[in-house]
Design a protein around this motif. Structure first.
Motif, PDB file in Angstrom:
ATOM      1  N   PHE A 152     -11.849   2.820   0.152  1.00  0.00           N
ATOM      2  CA  PHE A 152     -12.900   1.929   0.613  1.00  0.00           C
ATOM      3  C   PHE A 152     -12.781   1.629   2.145  1.00  0.00           C
ATOM      4  O   PHE A 152     -11.404   0.937   2.353  1.00  0.00           O
ATOM      5  CB  PHE A 152     -12.832   0.639  -0.039  1.00  0.00           C
ATOM      6  N   LEU A 153     -13.535   1.888   2.870  1.00  0.00           N
ATOM      7  CA  LEU A 153     -13.355   1.535   4.477  1.00  0.00           C
ATOM      8  C   LEU A 153     -13.897   0.546   5.018  1.00  0.00           C
ATOM      9  O   LEU A 153     -13.705  -0.096   6.204  1.00  0.00           O
ATOM     10  CB  LEU A 153     -13.451   3.065   5.240  1.00  0.00           C
ATOM     11  N   ALA A 154     -15.145   0.134   4.564  1.00  0.00           N
ATOM     12  CA  ALA A 154     -15.995  -1.138   4.946  1.00  0.00           C
ATOM     13  C   ALA A 154     -16.899  -1.398   3.758  1.00  0.00           C
ATOM     14  O   ALA A 154     -17.176  -0.889   2.996  1.00  0.00           O
ATOM     15  CB  ALA A 154     -16.884  -0.575   6.217  1.00  0.00           C
ATOM     16  N   PRO A 155     -17.237  -2.794   3.837  1.00  0.00           N
ATOM     17  CA  PRO A 155     -18.405  -3.244   2.885  1.00  0.00           C
ATOM     18  C   PRO A 155     -19.642  -2.450   3.076  1.00  0.00           C
ATOM     19  O   PRO A 155     -20.126  -2.155   4.129  1.00  0.00           O
ATOM     20  CB  PRO A 155     -18.558  -4.907   3.081  1.00  0.00           C
ATOM     21  N   ALA A 156     -20.256  -2.535   2.010  1.00  0.00           N
ATOM     22  CA  ALA A 156     -21.716  -1.814   1.547  1.00  0.00           C
ATOM     23  C   ALA A 156     -22.559  -2.807   1.303  1.00  0.00           C
ATOM     24  O   ALA A 156     -22.108  -4.016   0.656  1.00  0.00           O
ATOM     25  CB  ALA A 156     -21.843  -0.495   0.643  1.00  0.00           C
ATOM     26  N   GLU A 157     -24.005  -2.723   1.749  1.00  0.00           N
ATOM     27  CA  GLU A 157     -25.079  -3.610   1.445  1.00  0.00           C
ATOM     28  C   GLU A 157     -26.300  -2.815   1.002  1.00  0.00           C
ATOM     29  O   GLU A 157     -26.364  -1.770   1.000  1.00  0.00           O
ATOM     30  CB  GLU A 157     -25.273  -4.433   2.620  1.00  0.00           C
ATOM     31  N   GLU A 163     -19.089   4.871   8.238  1.00  0.00           N
ATOM     32  CA  GLU A 163     -18.465   5.531   7.256  1.00  0.00           C
ATOM     33  C   GLU A 163     -17.843   4.040   6.270  1.00  0.00           C
ATOM     34  O   GLU A 163     -16.926   3.189   6.728  1.00  0.00           O
ATOM     35  CB  GLU A 163     -17.061   6.371   7.559  1.00  0.00           C
ATOM     36  N   ILE A 164     -18.415   4.116   5.193  1.00  0.00           N
ATOM     37  CA  ILE A 164     -17.997   2.937   4.373  1.00  0.00           C
ATOM     38  C   ILE A 164     -16.933   3.506   3.296  1.00  0.00           C
ATOM     39  O   ILE A 164     -16.191   2.507   2.778  1.00  0.00           O
ATOM     40  CB  ILE A 164     -19.098   2.257   3.393  1.00  0.00           C
ATOM     41  N   ALA A 165     -16.671   4.811   2.984  1.00  0.00           N
ATOM     42  CA  ALA A 165     -15.790   5.323   1.951  1.00  0.00           C
ATOM     43  C   ALA A 165     -15.589   6.510   2.162  1.00  0.00           C
ATOM     44  O   ALA A 165     -16.518   7.288   2.623  1.00  0.00           O
ATOM     45  CB  ALA A 165     -16.333   4.823   0.598  1.00  0.00           C
ATOM     46  N   ARG A 166     -14.510   7.172   1.817  1.00  0.00           N
ATOM     47  CA  ARG A 166     -14.062   8.493   1.837  1.00  0.00           C
ATOM     48  C   ARG A 166     -13.684   8.797   0.399  1.00  0.00           C
ATOM     49  O   ARG A 166     -12.921   8.129  -0.197  1.00  0.00           O
ATOM     50  CB  ARG A 166     -12.926   8.812   2.838  1.00  0.00           C
ATOM     51  N   VAL A 167     -14.098  10.063  -0.061  1.00  0.00           N
ATOM     52  CA  VAL A 167     -14.036  10.335  -1.576  1.00  0.00           C
ATOM     53  C   VAL A 167     -13.515  11.796  -1.790  1.00  0.00           C
ATOM     54  O   VAL A 167     -13.923  12.732  -0.852  1.00  0.00           O
ATOM     55  CB  VAL A 167     -15.372  10.132  -2.350  1.00  0.00           C
ATOM     56  N   LEU A 168     -12.778  11.910  -2.869  1.00  0.00           N
ATOM     57  CA  LEU A 168     -12.263  13.268  -3.209  1.00  0.00           C
ATOM     58  C   LEU A 168     -12.324  13.316  -4.765  1.00  0.00           C
ATOM     59  O   LEU A 168     -12.044  12.401  -5.593  1.00  0.00           O
ATOM     60  CB  LEU A 168     -10.911  13.342  -2.786  1.00  0.00           C
ATOM     61  N   GLY A 169     -12.810  14.418  -5.271  1.00  0.00           N
ATOM     62  CA  GLY A 169     -13.192  14.325  -6.581  1.00  0.00           C
ATOM     63  C   GLY A 169     -12.885  15.845  -7.449  1.00  0.00           C
ATOM     64  O   GLY A 169     -13.214  16.930  -6.464  1.00  0.00           O
ATOM     65  N   ALA A 170     -12.662  15.954  -8.434  1.00  0.00           N
ATOM     66  CA  ALA A 170     -12.399  17.108  -9.198  1.00  0.00           C
ATOM     67  C   ALA A 170     -13.626  17.201 -10.166  1.00  0.00           C
ATOM     68  O   ALA A 170     -14.010  16.179 -11.019  1.00  0.00           O
ATOM     69  CB  ALA A 170     -11.172  17.222  -9.672  1.00  0.00           C
ATOM     70  N   PHE A 171     -14.254  18.389 -10.449  1.00  0.00           N
ATOM     71  CA  PHE A 171     -15.376  18.399 -11.186  1.00  0.00           C
ATOM     72  C   PHE A 171     -15.450  19.690 -12.162  1.00  0.00           C
ATOM     73  O   PHE A 171     -15.041  20.619 -11.702  1.00  0.00           O
ATOM     74  CB  PHE A 171     -16.821  18.519 -10.488  1.00  0.00           C
ATOM     75  N   GLY A 172     -15.574  19.363 -13.371  1.00  0.00           N
ATOM     76  CA  GLY A 172     -15.656  20.511 -14.603  1.00  0.00           C
ATOM     77  C   GLY A 172     -16.596  20.186 -15.587  1.00  0.00           C
ATOM     78  O   GLY A 172     -17.546  20.052 -15.314  1.00  0.00           O
ATOM     79  N   ALA A 173     -16.060  20.476 -16.743  1.00  0.00           N
ATOM     80  CA  ALA A 173     -16.912  20.514 -18.140  1.00  0.00           C
ATOM     81  C   ALA A 173     -16.293  19.496 -18.960  1.00  0.00           C
ATOM     82  O   ALA A 173     -14.994  19.565 -19.342  1.00  0.00           O
ATOM     83  CB  ALA A 173     -17.195  21.807 -18.693  1.00  0.00           C
ATOM     84  N   LEU A 174     -16.873  18.388 -19.357  1.00  0.00           N
ATOM     85  CA  LEU A 174     -16.414  17.713 -20.480  1.00  0.00           C
ATOM     86  C   LEU A 174     -17.454  17.558 -21.759  1.00  0.00           C
ATOM     87  O   LEU A 174     -18.313  17.745 -21.597  1.00  0.00           O
ATOM     88  CB  LEU A 174     -16.334  15.999 -20.055  1.00  0.00           C
ATOM     89  N   SER A 175     -16.876  16.968 -22.861  1.00  0.00           N
ATOM     90  CA  SER A 175     -17.539  16.954 -24.268  1.00  0.00           C
ATOM     91  C   SER A 175     -17.264  15.373 -24.941  1.00  0.00           C
ATOM     92  O   SER A 175     -16.890  14.554 -24.402  1.00  0.00           O
ATOM     93  CB  SER A 175     -17.333  17.828 -25.076  1.00  0.00           C
ATOM     94  N   HIS A 176     -18.074  15.373 -25.753  1.00  0.00           N
ATOM     95  CA  HIS A 176     -17.866  13.782 -26.740  1.00  0.00           C
ATOM     96  C   HIS A 176     -16.582  14.054 -27.545  1.00  0.00           C
ATOM     97  O   HIS A 176     -16.507  15.171 -28.202  1.00  0.00           O
ATOM     98  CB  HIS A 176     -19.269  13.659 -27.518  1.00  0.00           C
TER      99      HIS A 176
END
Length: 316
Positions: free
Chosen positions: A107-112, A142-155
């Protein structure tokens, strides 16, 4: 979970990684249609899905409109979990609609409330998962910088090993409603409190409810106030939608706790029903604290874990 078919209803299209258009449409439950659910269909569209929706604008850019119902104060300070879910929707779309497995936001700055933009970059698109980076911007900053991994999930996937157990709490009907606690205490609730049906177990502290110790955790049973089912992006929001557990720790005098970095790691899609959320303070110094979280679904599956580091604000 209710299967749905995507129906185009005056929507724009979101660009895929391979350049082909993807509909970002409102969805209607199959109960209002004829025929069986689609194979692999996602859940019915909810208010949170609408309020956290993104629209593709080309070249990895996604537009969003931050809703004032997810603020921590009237007209300002968007909840961190809400921002994480918005960013993850854009990043998932950039990754050909794969599921978020691990998402980290600085988080770099507040968002509104108001328009925002997420610029995504697919760093890697592999056979089992994609890695995506994003810049979350609003009003030219810029209010945030994000990094993510995305795949396949199940119940409720098979578990090979787990060194965790869900909280031994009474059922939700025996708990106190978080929204009602504000009325009882004569305290004005934040706007976001009206979005949740949060049930707090006896003795668990969650401002304005005091903790009775010796467990200084914060949490309870979570679901949307309008009864909408939770999906995988709702899990991201739930990981950071309760008052910090650091407020429960005695002799610290914490009065504010802005998050610096939040990571949520997701193992499964939640089944219908309440999510059980428990957040615990692990390390507190004179300037910072670290908090760990667990999210369980109503079937007893560990859906996600979270960790965040935040500033410690005290009266002194």
């Amino acid at each position: 979970m209710i299967g749905v078919a995507p129906l185009a209803v005056a929507t724009r299209t979101a660009g895929r990684r391979d350049g082909r258009p993807t509909l970002r449409a409102y969805r209607l439950p199959w109960s209002s249609l004829t025929g069986p659910p689609m194979e692999g269909a996602r859940t019915v569209e909810t208010r949170f899905a609408r309020d956290s929706a993104v629209i593709g604008a080309g070249d990895g850019r996604y537009d969003a409109s931050l809703d004032d119902g997810w603020m921590r104060e009237p007209g300002r300070l968007a909840n961190g979990g809400y921002l994480l879910a918005v960013a993850a929707r854009a990043m998932a779309a950039a990754a050909d609609d794969r599921d978020p497995v691990s998402v980290t936001m600085h988080f770099l700055a507040p968002a509104e409330p108001g328009p925002a933009r997420i610029d995504t970059e697919v760093l890697r698109h592999g056979r089992r998962h994609s890695t995506v980076a994003a810049r979350f911007q609003q009003g030219g900053r810029e209010i945030a910088r994000v990094l993510g991994a995305f795949g396949a999930l199940s119940h409720n996937p098979p578990v090979q090993f787990r060194d965790r157990t869900p909280p031994d709490w009474p059922n939700p009907d025996a708990c106190v409603t978080w929204r009602g606690a504000f009325d009882d205490a004569g305290v004005t609730p934040p706007p976001i409190a009206d979005r949740y049906d949060m049930r707090v177990p006896p003795g668990i502290g969650m401002w304005p409810l005091p903790a009775e110790g010796p467990d200084w955790s914060s949490g309870g049973y979570f679901r949307w106030a309008d009864g909408d089912p939770a999906d995988i992006f709702d899990v991201l929001a739930a990981a950071d939608r309760i008052p910090s557990s650091v407020f429960n720790v005695p002799d610290i005098g914490a009065v504010w706790a802005p998050t610096i970095e939040l990571t949520v790691e997701i193992f499964a899609r939640p089944v219908a029903g309440h999510l059980v959320v428990r957040c615990s303070p692990r390390t507190v110094t004179d300037r910072y604290f670290e908090e760990d979280g667990e999210l369980w679904d109503s079937a007893g599956a560990l859906v996600a874990v979270s960790r965040q580091i935040a500033l410690l604000g005290t009266k002194s």
